[in-house]
Design an enzyme around this catalytic site. Structure first.
Site, PDB file in Angstrom:
ATOM      1  CE1 TYR A   1      14.521  -2.987 -43.941  1.00 43.50           C
ATOM      2  CE2 TYR A   1      14.343  -3.974 -46.124  1.00 43.50           C
ATOM      3  CZ  TYR A   1      14.992  -3.855 -44.915  1.00 43.50           C
ATOM      4  OH  TYR A   1      16.119  -4.608 -44.670  1.00 43.50           O
TER       5      TYR A   1
ATOM      6  CE  LYS B   1      19.146  -1.656 -43.598  1.00 44.29           C
ATOM      7  NZ  LYS B   1      19.717  -1.823 -42.228  1.00 44.29           N
TER       8      LYS B   1
ATOM      9  N   GLY C   1      21.089  -4.294 -32.439  1.00 47.31           N
ATOM     10  CA  GLY C   1      20.065  -5.201 -32.980  1.00 47.31           C
ATOM     11  C   GLY C   1      20.395  -6.667 -32.744  1.00 47.31           C
TER      12      GLY C   1
ATOM     13  CB  ALA D   1      17.426  -8.868 -29.033  1.00 45.46           C
TER      14      ALA D   1
ATOM     15  CB  THR E   1      18.553  -5.037 -47.388  1.00 48.26           C
ATOM     16  OG1 THR E   1      17.756  -5.775 -48.310  1.00 48.26           O
ATOM     17  CG2 THR E   1      18.130  -3.567 -47.489  1.00 48.26           C
ATOM     18  CG  ASP E   2      18.870  -8.226 -51.890  1.00 46.80           C
ATOM     19  OD1 ASP E   2      17.987  -7.852 -51.078  1.00 46.80           O
ATOM     20  OD2 ASP E   2      18.805  -9.315 -52.487  1.00 46.80           O
ATOM     21  CD  GLU E   3      13.755  -5.924 -49.511  1.00 44.56           C
ATOM     22  OE1 GLU E   3      12.978  -4.964 -49.442  1.00 44.56           O
ATOM     23  OE2 GLU E   3      13.502  -7.040 -49.013  1.00 44.56           O
TER      24      GLU E   3
ATOM     25  CB  ILE F   1      20.606 -11.052 -39.159  1.00 41.32           C
ATOM     26  CG1 ILE F   1      19.643 -11.495 -40.263  1.00 41.32           C
ATOM     27  CG2 ILE F   1      22.048 -11.179 -39.641  1.00 41.32           C
ATOM     28  CD1 ILE F   1      19.636 -10.583 -41.494  1.00 41.32           C
ATOM     29  N   GLY F   2      20.990 -10.416 -36.052  1.00 41.71           N
ATOM     30  CA  GLY F   2      21.871  -9.948 -34.974  1.00 41.71           C
ATOM     31  C   GLY F   2      22.118 -11.028 -33.937  1.00 41.71           C
TER      32      GLY F   2
HETATM   33  P1  NAD Z   1      14.884  -8.032 -37.034  1.00 40.89           P
HETATM   34  O1  NAD Z   1      13.690  -7.190 -37.272  1.00 40.89           O
HETATM   35  O2  NAD Z   1      14.733  -9.479 -36.762  1.00 40.89           O
HETATM   36  O3  NAD Z   1      15.724  -7.434 -35.804  1.00 40.89           O
HETATM   37  C1  NAD Z   1      15.953  -6.073 -35.626  1.00 40.89           C
HETATM   38  C2  NAD Z   1      16.467  -5.850 -34.204  1.00 40.89           C
HETATM   39  O4  NAD Z   1      16.763  -4.449 -34.041  1.00 40.89           O
HETATM   40  C3  NAD Z   1      15.459  -6.226 -33.119  1.00 40.89           C
HETATM   41  O5  NAD Z   1      16.097  -6.959 -32.095  1.00 40.89           O
HETATM   42  C4  NAD Z   1      14.970  -4.872 -32.607  1.00 40.89           C
HETATM   43  O6  NAD Z   1      14.582  -4.906 -31.236  1.00 40.89           O
HETATM   44  C5  NAD Z   1      16.199  -4.007 -32.824  1.00 40.89           C
HETATM   45  N1  NAD Z   1      15.866  -2.576 -32.968  1.00 40.89           N
HETATM   46  C6  NAD Z   1      14.896  -2.034 -33.765  1.00 40.89           C
HETATM   47  N2  NAD Z   1      14.872  -0.701 -33.618  1.00 40.89           N
HETATM   48  C7  NAD Z   1      15.859  -0.395 -32.735  1.00 40.89           C
HETATM   49  C8  NAD Z   1      16.356   0.833 -32.177  1.00 40.89           C
HETATM   50  N3  NAD Z   1      15.799   1.997 -32.520  1.00 40.89           N
HETATM   51  N4  NAD Z   1      17.381   0.778 -31.316  1.00 40.89           N
HETATM   52  C9  NAD Z   1      17.937  -0.406 -30.963  1.00 40.89           C
HETATM   53  N5  NAD Z   1      17.505  -1.589 -31.432  1.00 40.89           N
HETATM   54  C10 NAD Z   1      16.479  -1.581 -32.317  1.00 40.89           C
HETATM   55  O7  NAD Z   1      15.842  -7.768 -38.284  1.00 40.89           O
HETATM   56  P2  NAD Z   1      16.838  -8.777 -39.041  1.00 40.89           P
HETATM   57  O8  NAD Z   1      16.084  -9.526 -40.058  1.00 40.89           O
HETATM   58  O9  NAD Z   1      17.651  -9.491 -38.022  1.00 40.89           O
HETATM   59  O10 NAD Z   1      17.749  -7.719 -39.805  1.00 40.89           O
HETATM   60  C11 NAD Z   1      18.936  -7.185 -39.187  1.00 40.89           C
HETATM   61  C12 NAD Z   1      19.591  -6.200 -40.139  1.00 40.89           C
HETATM   62  O11 NAD Z   1      19.953  -6.879 -41.351  1.00 40.89           O
HETATM   63  C13 NAD Z   1      18.700  -5.047 -40.566  1.00 40.89           C
HETATM   64  O12 NAD Z   1      19.492  -3.888 -40.647  1.00 40.89           O
HETATM   65  C14 NAD Z   1      18.181  -5.449 -41.943  1.00 40.89           C
HETATM   66  O13 NAD Z   1      17.908  -4.309 -42.719  1.00 40.89           O
HETATM   67  C15 NAD Z   1      19.362  -6.224 -42.470  1.00 40.89           C
HETATM   68  N6  NAD Z   1      19.041  -7.279 -43.453  1.00 40.89           N
HETATM   69  C16 NAD Z   1      18.075  -8.220 -43.223  1.00 40.89           C
HETATM   70  C17 NAD Z   1      17.832  -9.247 -44.142  1.00 40.89           C
HETATM   71  C18 NAD Z   1      16.782 -10.320 -43.888  1.00 40.89           C
HETATM   72  O14 NAD Z   1      16.535 -11.129 -44.784  1.00 40.89           O
HETATM   73  N7  NAD Z   1      16.196 -10.413 -42.723  1.00 40.89           N
HETATM   74  C19 NAD Z   1      18.576  -9.304 -45.308  1.00 40.89           C
HETATM   75  C20 NAD Z   1      19.553  -8.334 -45.537  1.00 40.89           C
HETATM   76  C21 NAD Z   1      19.785  -7.343 -44.597  1.00 40.89           C
HETATM   77  O1  TDX Z   2       2.729 -13.911 -46.311  1.00 40.36           O
HETATM   78  C1  TDX Z   2       3.556 -13.618 -47.190  1.00 40.36           C
HETATM   79  N1  TDX Z   2       3.331 -14.050 -48.477  1.00 40.36           N
HETATM   80  C2  TDX Z   2       4.169 -13.740 -49.507  1.00 40.36           C
HETATM   81  O2  TDX Z   2       3.933 -14.146 -50.657  1.00 40.36           O
HETATM   82  C3  TDX Z   2       4.734 -12.836 -46.915  1.00 40.36           C
HETATM   83  C4  TDX Z   2       5.007 -12.341 -45.526  1.00 40.36           C
HETATM   84  C5  TDX Z   2       5.564 -12.553 -47.976  1.00 40.36           C
HETATM   85  N2  TDX Z   2       5.295 -12.977 -49.227  1.00 40.36           N
HETATM   86  C6  TDX Z   2       6.249 -12.677 -50.319  1.00 40.36           C
HETATM   87  C7  TDX Z   2       6.741 -11.260 -50.422  1.00 40.36           C
HETATM   88  C8  TDX Z   2       8.168 -11.424 -50.912  1.00 40.36           C
HETATM   89  O3  TDX Z   2       8.177 -11.525 -52.336  1.00 40.36           O
HETATM   90  O4  TDX Z   2       7.410 -13.476 -50.041  1.00 40.36           O
HETATM   91  C9  TDX Z   2       8.612 -12.766 -50.339  1.00 40.36           C
HETATM   92  C10 TDX Z   2       9.419 -12.625 -49.075  1.00 40.36           C
HETATM   93  O5  TDX Z   2       8.749 -11.719 -48.235  1.00 40.36           O
HETATM   94  P1  TDX Z   2       9.325 -11.286 -46.803  1.00 40.36           P
HETATM   95  O6  TDX Z   2       9.611 -12.519 -46.017  1.00 40.36           O
HETATM   96  O7  TDX Z   2       8.437 -10.255 -46.216  1.00 40.36           O
HETATM   97  O8  TDX Z   2      10.769 -10.678 -47.208  1.00 40.36           O
HETATM   98  P2  TDX Z   2      11.177  -9.497 -48.204  1.00 40.36           P
HETATM   99  O9  TDX Z   2      10.088  -8.519 -48.384  1.00 40.36           O
HETATM  100  O10 TDX Z   2      11.768 -10.128 -49.436  1.00 40.36           O
HETATM  101  O11 TDX Z   2      12.354  -8.791 -47.323  1.00 40.36           O
HETATM  102  C11 TDX Z   2      13.296  -9.601 -46.568  1.00 40.36           C
HETATM  103  O12 TDX Z   2      14.514  -9.716 -47.269  1.00 40.36           O
HETATM  104  C12 TDX Z   2      15.328  -8.579 -47.387  1.00 40.36           C
HETATM  105  C13 TDX Z   2      13.539  -8.988 -45.194  1.00 40.36           C
HETATM  106  O13 TDX Z   2      12.306  -8.837 -44.529  1.00 40.36           O
HETATM  107  C14 TDX Z   2      14.271  -7.675 -45.298  1.00 40.36           C
HETATM  108  O14 TDX Z   2      14.570  -7.176 -43.998  1.00 40.36           O
HETATM  109  C15 TDX Z   2      15.549  -7.892 -46.047  1.00 40.36           C
HETATM  110  O15 TDX Z   2      16.220  -6.665 -46.238  1.00 40.36           O
END
Ligand code: NAD
Ligand code: TDX
Length: 351
Positions: A159, A163, A9, A11, A134-136, A14-15
């Site tokens: 989701y 996870k 991941g 690309a 994730t904390d979710e 976070i990755g």
């Molecule tokens: P993202 O959606 O931006 O990126 C996910 C990446 O994984 C993409 O590059 C996608 O192409 C790749 N991918 C998806 N399915 C795949 C597969 N089957 N094989 C190979 N690659 C694949 O996600 P992110 O926000 O960077 O999150 C990364 C990780 O961190 C996830 O595991 C997510 O659950 C975790 N996480 C995210 C957040 C957040 O706030 N974004 C917080 C806590 C944990």
């Molecule tokens: O248009 C919007 N309006 C809105 O009010 C969107 C997209 C979201 N929201 C709210 C929903 C959530 O309470 O904002 C908060 C944040 O939403 P998201 O950005 O979709 O994040 P969240 O659902 O909290 O999850 C994110 O944090 C934990 C990441 O997408 C997850 O991958 C990670 O595990």
């Protein structure tokens, strides 16, 4: 000794921060990514010419491809970030979340175990598999309290359930088979290269274009925000020095109600890119139908990570959000092409 890390991941949001960090730090990095809609090689432009970086387009659910990647690259460390990550998309179509997050993690674990069993004793001792989560998975908090590592799992969305399932698989592969794993569960990240389906980048780009800023429900839901490079630093520390079989919560003590987040972005943009015709951007805020099953509050106790491994974040929410808005203003070349993949229309409204 050069350290070798296979990042899944890499690309994604976070990755790519992890890959940029580790390549700059001199690690040999293999980025394995399927390049779904969320994957973007442009997020790696800063480092993709480096001799210590290479890329493999592959699905973590493809066991043969994972086997070959592990056997030929021979990593000391696997950092597993590949996932379907957007809650709203998981409401519309949970199948991909089960496939990648659950079945894909299972497939990767099986191949990592097979690989690890084939190593000599010294290499076995050095090997680690770090699962990024994730904390979710802990569900939703009320007014008080914080998520700790021993908080019971109670995932509420497709989701977070997927996870949680992957976390349980990783823990079981440690207890049953002895695969050397570490785990981490982080709060909401934000920062550069964030796909504009998520609240913060969506708000920045809509505010720039004078479009409505959709806030779910009354905007009272609380998230605990962490700047993405602080998370990447924590991940390097956990992956290399975390205790095997343990999980670490990651968060920066930055709880904000969604409405506060959106108002803060509006104020920064009114200052940096004032638009007389538009007026104050707060006027663009539009309350829309709530997310089905919307978790009320997330907040992290990161005491274990701080006390055991010495991690503290560098950014406050104020410093990080200012940097983030400036990054989007300066990097239209990164987000303009994404409009073809996603028009920022509402996702996940119908449960
Ligand atoms: P993202 O959606 O931006 O990126 C996910 C990446 O994984 C993409 O590059 C996608 O192409 C790749 N991918 C998806 N399915 C795949 C597969 N089957 N094989 C190979 N690659 C694949 O996600 P992110 O926000 O960077 O999150 C990364 C990780 O961190 C996830 O595991 C997510 O659950 C975790 N996480 C995210 C957040 C957040 O706030 N974004 C917080 C806590 C944990
Ligand atoms: O248009 C919007 N309006 C809105 O009010 C969107 C997209 C979201 N929201 C709210 C929903 C959530 O309470 O904002 C908060 C944040 O939403 P998201 O950005 O979709 O994040 P969240 O659902 O909290 O999850 C994110 O944090 C934990 C990441 O997408 C997850 O991958 C990670 O595990």
């Amino acid at each position: 000794m050069t350290r070798r890390v296979l990042v899944t991941g890499g690309a994604g949001f976070i990755g790519s921060a992890v890959v940029r960090r580790l390549v700059r730090a001199g690690w040999e990095v293999l980025n394995v990514d399927k390049l779904t809609y969320a994957g973007n090689l442009a997020s790696l432009n800063e480092i993709d010419n480096s001799p210590n970086y290479r890329f493999l387009k592959a699905d973590i659910g493809d066991g043969a491809a994972m086997r070959e990647a592990l056997d030929t690259f021979r990593p000391d460390l696997v950092m597993h970030l590949a996932a379907e990550s957007h809650v709203d998309r998981s409401i519309d179509g949970p199948g991909d979340f089960i496939q990648t997050n659950v079945v894909g993690t299972f497939t990767l674990l099986q191949e990592a175990l097979r690989h690890w069993r084939g190593l000599d004793a010294a290499a076995q001792k050095a090997f680690r598999f770090h699962h990024i989560s994730t904390d979710e998975v802990y569900g939703s908090l009320g007014e008080d309290g914080l998520f700790r590592e021993d908080t019971p799992y109670q995932p509420n969305s497709p989701y977070s359930a997927s996870k949680a399932a992957s976390d349980h698989l990783v823990r079981a592969w440690f207890h049953t088979y002895g695969l050397p794993v570490v785990m981490s569960n982080c709060s909401n990240n934000y920062g550069p290269y964030h796909f504009p389906e998520k609240l913060i980048p969506l708000t920045i780009l809509n505010a720039l274009e004078g479009k409505p800023l959709p806030v779910y429900g009354r905007g009272e839901n609380v998230r605990d925000w962490l700047y993405v490079d602080d998370h990447a630093a924590a991940l390097e520390l956990i992956a290399t020095t975390g205790r095997l079989g343990e999980s670490y919560n990651v968060g920066g003590n930055n709880e904000r109600r969604n409405i506060e987040v959106v108002r803060t972005i509006c104020a920064i943009m009114d200052r940096l890119v004032p638009d007389a015709a538009l007026g104050a951007r707060e006027g663009l805020i539009t309350f829309v139908t709530d997310r089905p099953g919307h978790d009320a509050r997330y907040a992290i106790d990161a005491g274990k990570l701080k006390n055991e491994l010495g991690w503290v974040p560098s950014e406050t929410f104020e410093s990080g959000i200012e940097k983030t808005v400036r990054w989007y203003l300066d990097n239209a070349a990164w987000w303009e092409p994404l409009k073809a993949r996603y028009d920022r229309a509402r996702l996940g409204a119908k449960g």
